[in-house]
Design a protein around this motif. Structure first.
Motif, PDB file in Angstrom:
ATOM      1  N   GLN A 108      18.741  64.196  23.445  1.00 10.70           N
ATOM      2  CA  GLN A 108      16.734  64.610  23.196  1.00 10.70           C
ATOM      3  C   GLN A 108      16.278  64.735  24.928  1.00 10.70           C
ATOM      4  O   GLN A 108      15.600  64.645  24.719  1.00 10.70           O
ATOM      5  CB  GLN A 108      16.778  63.563  22.688  1.00 10.70           C
ATOM      6  N   HIS A 109      17.095  65.055  25.402  1.00 14.49           N
ATOM      7  CA  HIS A 109      16.359  65.256  26.949  1.00 14.49           C
ATOM      8  C   HIS A 109      15.704  65.890  27.159  1.00 14.49           C
ATOM      9  O   HIS A 109      14.031  65.462  27.108  1.00 14.49           O
ATOM     10  CB  HIS A 109      17.841  65.507  28.372  1.00 14.49           C
ATOM     11  N   HIS A 110      15.902  67.076  26.855  1.00 16.73           N
ATOM     12  CA  HIS A 110      14.429  68.059  26.445  1.00 16.73           C
ATOM     13  C   HIS A 110      13.286  68.060  25.971  1.00 16.73           C
ATOM     14  O   HIS A 110      12.402  68.068  26.882  1.00 16.73           O
ATOM     15  CB  HIS A 110      15.168  69.393  26.685  1.00 16.73           C
ATOM     16  N   LYS A 111      13.748  67.210  24.415  1.00 17.14           N
ATOM     17  CA  LYS A 111      12.637  67.159  23.791  1.00 17.14           C
ATOM     18  C   LYS A 111      11.465  66.028  24.236  1.00 17.14           C
ATOM     19  O   LYS A 111      10.440  65.901  24.989  1.00 17.14           O
ATOM     20  CB  LYS A 111      13.743  66.489  22.763  1.00 17.14           C
ATOM     21  N   LEU A 112      12.495  65.194  24.681  1.00 16.19           N
ATOM     22  CA  LEU A 112      11.415  63.894  25.850  1.00 16.19           C
ATOM     23  C   LEU A 112      11.230  64.466  27.005  1.00 16.19           C
ATOM     24  O   LEU A 112       9.745  64.048  27.020  1.00 16.19           O
ATOM     25  CB  LEU A 112      11.941  63.018  26.138  1.00 16.19           C
ATOM     26  N   TRP A 113      11.338  65.291  27.543  1.00 13.04           N
ATOM     27  CA  TRP A 113      10.859  65.792  28.974  1.00 13.04           C
ATOM     28  C   TRP A 113       9.879  66.791  28.729  1.00 13.04           C
ATOM     29  O   TRP A 113       8.930  66.403  29.032  1.00 13.04           O
ATOM     30  CB  TRP A 113      11.935  66.998  29.866  1.00 13.04           C
ATOM     31  N   GLN A 114       9.882  67.410  27.525  1.00 18.03           N
ATOM     32  CA  GLN A 114       8.864  68.340  27.290  1.00 18.03           C
ATOM     33  C   GLN A 114       7.640  67.661  26.760  1.00 18.03           C
ATOM     34  O   GLN A 114       6.671  67.678  26.838  1.00 18.03           O
ATOM     35  CB  GLN A 114       9.446  69.817  26.117  1.00 18.03           C
ATOM     36  N   ALA A 115       7.793  66.460  25.269  1.00 12.82           N
ATOM     37  CA  ALA A 115       7.018  65.534  24.473  1.00 12.82           C
ATOM     38  C   ALA A 115       6.126  65.117  26.404  1.00 12.82           C
ATOM     39  O   ALA A 115       4.828  64.577  26.514  1.00 12.82           O
ATOM     40  CB  ALA A 115       7.254  64.719  24.075  1.00 12.82           C
ATOM     41  N   SER A 116       6.770  64.588  27.316  1.00 13.88           N
ATOM     42  CA  SER A 116       6.404  63.750  28.517  1.00 13.88           C
ATOM     43  C   SER A 116       5.692  64.869  28.782  1.00 13.88           C
ATOM     44  O   SER A 116       4.296  64.490  29.610  1.00 13.88           O
ATOM     45  CB  SER A 116       7.182  62.972  29.051  1.00 13.88           C
ATOM     46  N   LEU A 117       6.243  65.931  29.503  1.00 13.61           N
ATOM     47  CA  LEU A 117       5.150  66.455  30.350  1.00 13.61           C
ATOM     48  C   LEU A 117       4.156  66.702  29.897  1.00 13.61           C
ATOM     49  O   LEU A 117       2.820  66.694  29.954  1.00 13.61           O
ATOM     50  CB  LEU A 117       6.019  67.894  30.997  1.00 13.61           C
ATOM     51  N   ASP A 118       4.237  67.762  28.283  1.00 15.63           N
ATOM     52  CA  ASP A 118       2.581  67.742  27.390  1.00 15.63           C
ATOM     53  C   ASP A 118       1.729  66.351  27.724  1.00 15.63           C
ATOM     54  O   ASP A 118       0.838  67.043  28.041  1.00 15.63           O
ATOM     55  CB  ASP A 118       3.052  68.837  26.005  1.00 15.63           C
ATOM     56  N   ALA A 119       1.946  65.555  27.269  1.00 15.34           N
ATOM     57  CA  ALA A 119       1.420  64.315  27.179  1.00 15.34           C
ATOM     58  C   ALA A 119       0.770  64.334  28.879  1.00 15.34           C
ATOM     59  O   ALA A 119      -0.152  63.530  28.299  1.00 15.34           O
ATOM     60  CB  ALA A 119       2.249  63.230  26.944  1.00 15.34           C
ATOM     61  N   ALA A 120       1.370  63.540  29.694  1.00 12.57           N
ATOM     62  CA  ALA A 120       0.896  64.046  31.415  1.00 12.57           C
ATOM     63  C   ALA A 120      -0.420  65.321  31.168  1.00 12.57           C
ATOM     64  O   ALA A 120      -1.455  64.660  32.076  1.00 12.57           O
ATOM     65  CB  ALA A 120       1.671  64.073  31.925  1.00 12.57           C
ATOM     66  N   LYS A 121       0.423  66.498  31.433  1.00 13.52           N
ATOM     67  CA  LYS A 121      -0.749  67.660  31.465  1.00 13.52           C
ATOM     68  C   LYS A 121      -2.194  67.314  29.886  1.00 13.52           C
ATOM     69  O   LYS A 121      -3.143  67.606  31.048  1.00 13.52           O
ATOM     70  CB  LYS A 121      -0.031  68.894  30.667  1.00 13.52           C
ATOM     71  N   ALA A 122      -2.127  67.095  29.093  1.00 13.19           N
ATOM     72  CA  ALA A 122      -3.097  66.351  28.810  1.00 13.19           C
ATOM     73  C   ALA A 122      -3.598  65.441  28.412  1.00 13.19           C
ATOM     74  O   ALA A 122      -5.020  65.714  29.138  1.00 13.19           O
ATOM     75  CB  ALA A 122      -2.513  66.244  26.662  1.00 13.19           C
ATOM     76  N   ALA A 123      -3.245  64.308  29.502  1.00 14.53           N
ATOM     77  CA  ALA A 123      -4.009  63.315  30.237  1.00 14.53           C
ATOM     78  C   ALA A 123      -4.846  63.809  31.764  1.00 14.53           C
ATOM     79  O   ALA A 123      -6.255  63.806  31.344  1.00 14.53           O
ATOM     80  CB  ALA A 123      -3.419  62.139  30.468  1.00 14.53           C
ATOM     81  N   LEU A 124      -4.308  65.017  32.062  1.00 14.75           N
ATOM     82  CA  LEU A 124      -5.149  65.140  33.520  1.00 14.75           C
ATOM     83  C   LEU A 124      -6.052  66.495  33.121  1.00 14.75           C
ATOM     84  O   LEU A 124      -6.760  66.429  34.117  1.00 14.75           O
ATOM     85  CB  LEU A 124      -3.742  66.292  34.599  1.00 14.75           C
ATOM     86  N   ASP A 125      -5.538  67.030  31.356  1.00 18.30           N
ATOM     87  CA  ASP A 125      -6.624  68.039  31.485  1.00 18.30           C
ATOM     88  C   ASP A 125      -8.228  66.987  30.701  1.00 18.30           C
ATOM     89  O   ASP A 125      -9.244  67.902  31.177  1.00 18.30           O
ATOM     90  CB  ASP A 125      -5.929  68.747  30.352  1.00 18.30           C
ATOM     91  N   GLY A 126      -7.712  65.832  30.147  1.00 16.88           N
ATOM     92  CA  GLY A 126      -8.540  65.362  29.357  1.00 16.88           C
ATOM     93  C   GLY A 126      -9.300  64.729  31.181  1.00 16.88           C
ATOM     94  O   GLY A 126     -10.760  64.230  30.935  1.00 16.88           O
ATOM     95  N   GLU A 127      -8.478  64.547  32.021  1.00 15.32           N
ATOM     96  CA  GLU A 127      -9.635  63.647  32.841  1.00 15.32           C
ATOM     97  C   GLU A 127     -10.598  64.709  33.978  1.00 15.32           C
ATOM     98  O   GLU A 127     -11.827  64.806  33.876  1.00 15.32           O
ATOM     99  CB  GLU A 127      -8.758  63.169  34.270  1.00 15.32           C
ATOM    100  N   SER A 128     -10.046  65.843  33.597  1.00 17.23           N
ATOM    101  CA  SER A 128     -10.888  67.244  34.861  1.00 17.23           C
ATOM    102  C   SER A 128     -11.752  67.300  33.663  1.00 17.23           C
ATOM    103  O   SER A 128     -13.223  68.239  34.403  1.00 17.23           O
ATOM    104  CB  SER A 128      -9.988  68.095  35.228  1.00 17.23           C
ATOM    105  N   THR A 129     -12.435  67.542  32.327  1.00 17.84           N
ATOM    106  CA  THR A 129     -12.503  68.141  31.262  1.00 17.84           C
ATOM    107  C   THR A 129     -14.049  66.450  31.093  1.00 17.84           C
ATOM    108  O   THR A 129     -15.117  66.969  31.489  1.00 17.84           O
ATOM    109  CB  THR A 129     -12.248  68.257  29.651  1.00 17.84           C
ATOM    110  N   ALA A 130     -13.551  65.343  31.771  1.00 22.98           N
ATOM    111  CA  ALA A 130     -14.319  64.504  31.435  1.00 22.98           C
ATOM    112  C   ALA A 130     -15.404  64.262  32.503  1.00 22.98           C
ATOM    113  O   ALA A 130     -16.257  63.792  33.470  1.00 22.98           O
ATOM    114  CB  ALA A 130     -13.835  62.815  31.203  1.00 22.98           C
ATOM    115  N   ALA A 131     -14.634  64.798  33.944  1.00 22.22           N
ATOM    116  CA  ALA A 131     -15.149  64.737  35.758  1.00 22.22           C
ATOM    117  C   ALA A 131     -16.104  65.529  35.474  1.00 22.22           C
ATOM    118  O   ALA A 131     -16.938  66.324  34.762  1.00 22.22           O
ATOM    119  CB  ALA A 131     -14.897  65.177  36.113  1.00 22.22           C
TER     120      ALA A 131
END
Length: 86
Positions: A63-86
């Motif tokens: 499941q490495h690929h699925k875990l990596w993609q889910a983690s990457l997507d979550a991190a990108k969403a968190a960063l995008d949320g920070e830039s939207t809130a700023a």
């Protein structure tokens, strides 16, 4: 489509740090900044992310690929949320 795998709480900050460092390295390169320092920060963040035990378990479970993609997507969403809130 299958649900995203559940990720441990301590993984997201590691992936966010790696993404921030990657973006900083790109910005440094594009703007003539200190690329060596930015690269050092990126390597440090990437190694911390890579050291998380979830990746070995993911490899064993196939499941490495699925875990990596889910983690990457979550991190990108968190960063995008920070830039939207700023």
């Amino acid at each position: 489509m299958a649900d995203a795998p559940e990720l441990p709480d301590d993984l997201l900050p590691l992936h966010i740090a790696a993404l921030r460092a990657d973006r900083a390295m790109t910005t440094a390169r594009e703007q003539g900044g200190d690329v060596d320092a930015a690269r050092e920060e990126y390597v440090t963040a990437a190694l911390a992310l890579r050291a998380h035990p979830i990746w070995e378990q993911g490899r064993q479970d196939g499941q490495h690929h699925k875990l990596w993609q889910a983690s990457l997507d979550a991190a990108k969403a968190a960063l995008d949320g920070e830039s939207t809130a700023a």
